[in-house]
Write a protein that holds these residues in place. Structure first.
Motif, mmCIF file in Angstrom:
data_model
loop_
_atom_site.group_PDB
_atom_site.id
_atom_site.type_symbol
_atom_site.label_atom_id
_atom_site.label_comp_id
_atom_site.label_asym_id
_atom_site.label_seq_id
_atom_site.Cartn_x
_atom_site.Cartn_y
_atom_site.Cartn_z
ATOM 1 N N THR A 224 -21.039 -85.781 74.922
ATOM 2 C CA THR A 224 -21.523 -84.509 75.436
ATOM 3 C C THR A 224 -20.563 -83.415 74.999
ATOM 4 N N ALA A 225 -21.093 -82.341 74.431
ATOM 5 C CA ALA A 225 -20.292 -81.176 74.043
ATOM 6 C C ALA A 225 -20.596 -80.045 75.016
ATOM 7 N N THR A 226 -19.552 -79.444 75.584
ATOM 8 C CA THR A 226 -19.707 -78.383 76.581
ATOM 9 C C THR A 226 -18.850 -77.183 76.205
ATOM 10 N N SER A 227 -19.466 -76.025 76.138
ATOM 11 C CA SER A 227 -18.724 -74.795 75.861
ATOM 12 C C SER A 227 -17.904 -74.421 77.084
ATOM 13 N N LEU A 228 -16.616 -74.128 76.890
ATOM 14 C CA LEU A 228 -15.736 -73.741 77.987
ATOM 15 C C LEU A 228 -15.587 -72.234 78.112
ATOM 16 N N ASP A 229 -16.212 -71.470 77.216
ATOM 17 C CA ASP A 229 -16.120 -70.017 77.295
ATOM 18 C C ASP A 229 -17.468 -69.359 77.539
ATOM 19 N N GLY A 230 -18.507 -70.170 77.779
ATOM 20 C CA GLY A 230 -19.820 -69.624 78.088
ATOM 21 C C GLY A 230 -20.621 -69.188 76.889
ATOM 22 N N LEU A 231 -20.021 -69.196 75.698
ATOM 23 C CA LEU A 231 -20.731 -68.801 74.495
ATOM 24 C C LEU A 231 -21.437 -70.011 73.890
ATOM 25 N N PRO A 232 -22.469 -69.798 73.077
ATOM 26 C CA PRO A 232 -23.223 -70.937 72.542
ATOM 27 C C PRO A 232 -22.392 -71.770 71.582
ATOM 28 N N ILE A 233 -22.726 -73.068 71.519
ATOM 29 C CA ILE A 233 -22.063 -73.965 70.581
ATOM 30 C C ILE A 233 -23.035 -74.457 69.527
ATOM 31 N N ALA A 234 -24.199 -73.844 69.494
ATOM 32 C CA ALA A 234 -25.183 -74.146 68.464
ATOM 33 C C ALA A 234 -25.947 -72.870 68.179
ATOM 34 N N ALA A 235 -26.544 -72.810 66.998
ATOM 35 C CA ALA A 235 -27.250 -71.595 66.599
ATOM 36 C C ALA A 235 -28.420 -71.293 67.515
#
Length: 510
Positions: A215-226
């Motif tokens: 599982t990949a989770t953004s820690l800054d609230g910004l998207p991690i995929a397009a």
């Protein structure tokens, strides 16, 4: 002629066969450079260690030359290192123009942080090499990070790709294991640092491979995929030759995107710095696209100063000198300005409207604030800027912000709360105002408070200053049966505040 590595014919055959078998297996292991890495789940080739050896010897009893081949040796290779190879992309999923100064690091989470969102130390990665040097116990690495250094410096030559290899023999690949991937831009960059937590959720054997789910989770609230996702789950599998398989995404199928700190900019100006009630002010809003993509769903929140009134037919909008419709919603002084127009790359929208000053404007400070929000077209990422402030200094002109309170303390003989002829004033009575001011009536019972700030104001009659009098009952207005009075004072206005009293009579002592 007998090859030099074969045994002498005088040796027993069984002992020679055992020695040959061991030599062939050792030779096969040393000559094979195959080490298991990781690939995407779409690849399904089995990775086997295969070898076949030829041999010949002469039978001493019959002097006959015997030549043949061994049966193939096939051993399943066990996974050794997991291959997280990824790429740093722009906010919309396209490569950056310049990767100079960018670094990517793989960190352990801080063990004292229960949220696993703070950085601990860098992950100690197993050293690798490219190309592989035989017999030095250093496994073959993968490009671009051939030596498996951590953190890794990005380069324009590799177009932002990076790679890290995790070693399960060091406990780096197990269910529940988490890492924080950190992409750090150079100093004074327009991009923010990115932090993404990668957590392995399951490992399932599949033949000679492992299916690894993470599982990949953004820690800054910004998207991690397009597509704008801030978390996702994916499954990858281990394979046998990382150099033959080009992985586009990071470990565990992950690619990091970077977004600019400011992707939209709002500015506000007015056509005058000073205005008086009755004047009109023309405001201009400029919305600039600073991102590397297009923006839509643009909304401006504009808060007018006190006493400023929007002239609704004055609102106009233009995108790069082409007029566009602007929708306006009003809620008191709050304005919502919306447009369906798309701001292209390096484009700008200008919005113009007029507001008229009412007499109430002299009560305010003339400060107007506005902010903007919108979304990227490519990944639906929200962008915003503001508030920006523009101030108009308000001159009162012929109007004044101060109000006046006129009042009288009098003997109310008919208890109607109003002074009639024959109802004298009471001198030296004290009225306390809500701001703490102490007012005393004159010889006619009159008092006057000048330059009072507009709004609700209260005054209270101090009966202790009126010996022999008490508050007169009011037969018409219940709220006046109180020593306090409430008045509403508008800018520049005058209101009355009267108090009726009546004498008190004591019985004569017998």
């Amino acid at each position: 002629m007998r090859p030099p590595h074969l045994p002498s014919p005088n040796r027993p055959f069984s002992r020679w066969a055992r020695t040959l078998t061991s030599a062939l297996i050792l030779s096969s292991l040393l000559s094979s450079s195959a080490v298991t890495w990781a690939q995407t789940a779409e690849e399904d080739t089995r990775d086997l260690l295969k070898n076949t050896a030829s041999y010949s010897y002469t039978n001493p009893n019959t002097n006959t030359l015997i030549e043949s081949y061994t049966n193939p040796i096939a051993n399943v290779l066990n996974p050794s290192l997991l291959d997280p190879r990824g790429r740093v992309l722009g906010c919309g999923g396209a490569p950056l123009d310049d990767y100079t100064g960018f670094t990517v690091g793989l960190y352990n989470p801080d063990p004292t942080d229960p949220t696993q969102s703070e950085l601990g130390g860098l992950v100690a990665l197993t050293r690798t090499e490219v190309p592989d040097i035989a017999n030095n116990s250093i496994p073959l690495g993968i490009n671009p990070n051939g030596s498996n250094t951590n953190p890794f410096q990005l380069s324009n030559e590799d177009q932002g790709t990076y790679s890290f290899l995790l070693d399960p023999n060091r406990g780096q690949l197990g269910v529940g294991q988490s890492y924080i991937l950190v992409v750090t831009p150079p100093t004074a960059s327009i991009y923010n640092q990115r932090r993404v937590r990668l957590t392995i959720t399951s490992i399932t054997p599949a033949g000679n491979r492992n299916l690894v789910t993470y599982t990949a989770t953004s820690l800054d609230g910004l998207p991690i995929a397009a597509e704008g996702a801030t978390t996702f789950e994916e499954t990858v599998t281990t394979i046998g030759d990382a150099e033959r398989i080009s992985l586009q995404l990071l470990a565990l199928n992950f690619s990091s995107t970077l977004c600019q700190i400011n992707q939209i900019q709002i500015s506000k100006s007015g056509d005058r710095a000073n205005a008086a009630p009755g004047d009109s002010v023309i405001y201009r809003l400029t919305l600039r696209n600073l991102s590397d993509g297009a923006l839509d769903n643009i909304t401006v929140q504009d808060i007018l100063p006190t006493g400023f009134r929007l002239l609704p037919n004055s609102v106009r909008g233009a995108l790069n000198d082409t007029e566009i419709p602007i929708t306006v919603e009003r809620n008191g002084l709050n304005l919502s300005l919306r447009t369906d127009a798309v701001i292209p790359f390096e484009g700008a929208i200008n919005i113009v409207y007029a507001a008229q000053l009412t007499p109430d404007a002299i009560r305010g400070d003339g400060r107007n604030s506005a902010s903007v929000r919108g979304f990227r077209v490519d990944n639906d990422l929200g962008v915003r800027d503001g508030p920006v402030v523009h101030r108009v200094r308000v001159n009162p002109g012929i109007l004044t912000d101060c109000g006046n309170i006129l009042g009288r303390v009098f003997v109310d003989k008919n208890f109607d709360g109003e002074q009639q002829p024959g109802e004298p004033g009471v001198p030296n009575a004290v009225i306390w105002m809500d701001d703490g001011n102490r007012i005393t009536t004159d010889e006619n019972g009159l008092f006057h408070v000048k330059c009072v700030l507009p709004g609700p104001r209260t005054g209270a009659l101090d009966l202790t200053t009126l010996p022999g009098y008490t508050l007169a009952p009011n037969l018409h207005f219940i709220e006046r049966n109180s020593p306090s009075r409430l008045v509403k004072l508008s800018p520049g206005s005058t209101v009355r505040m009267n108090f009726g009293v009546t004498p008190t009579f004591q019985e004569e002592a017998k």
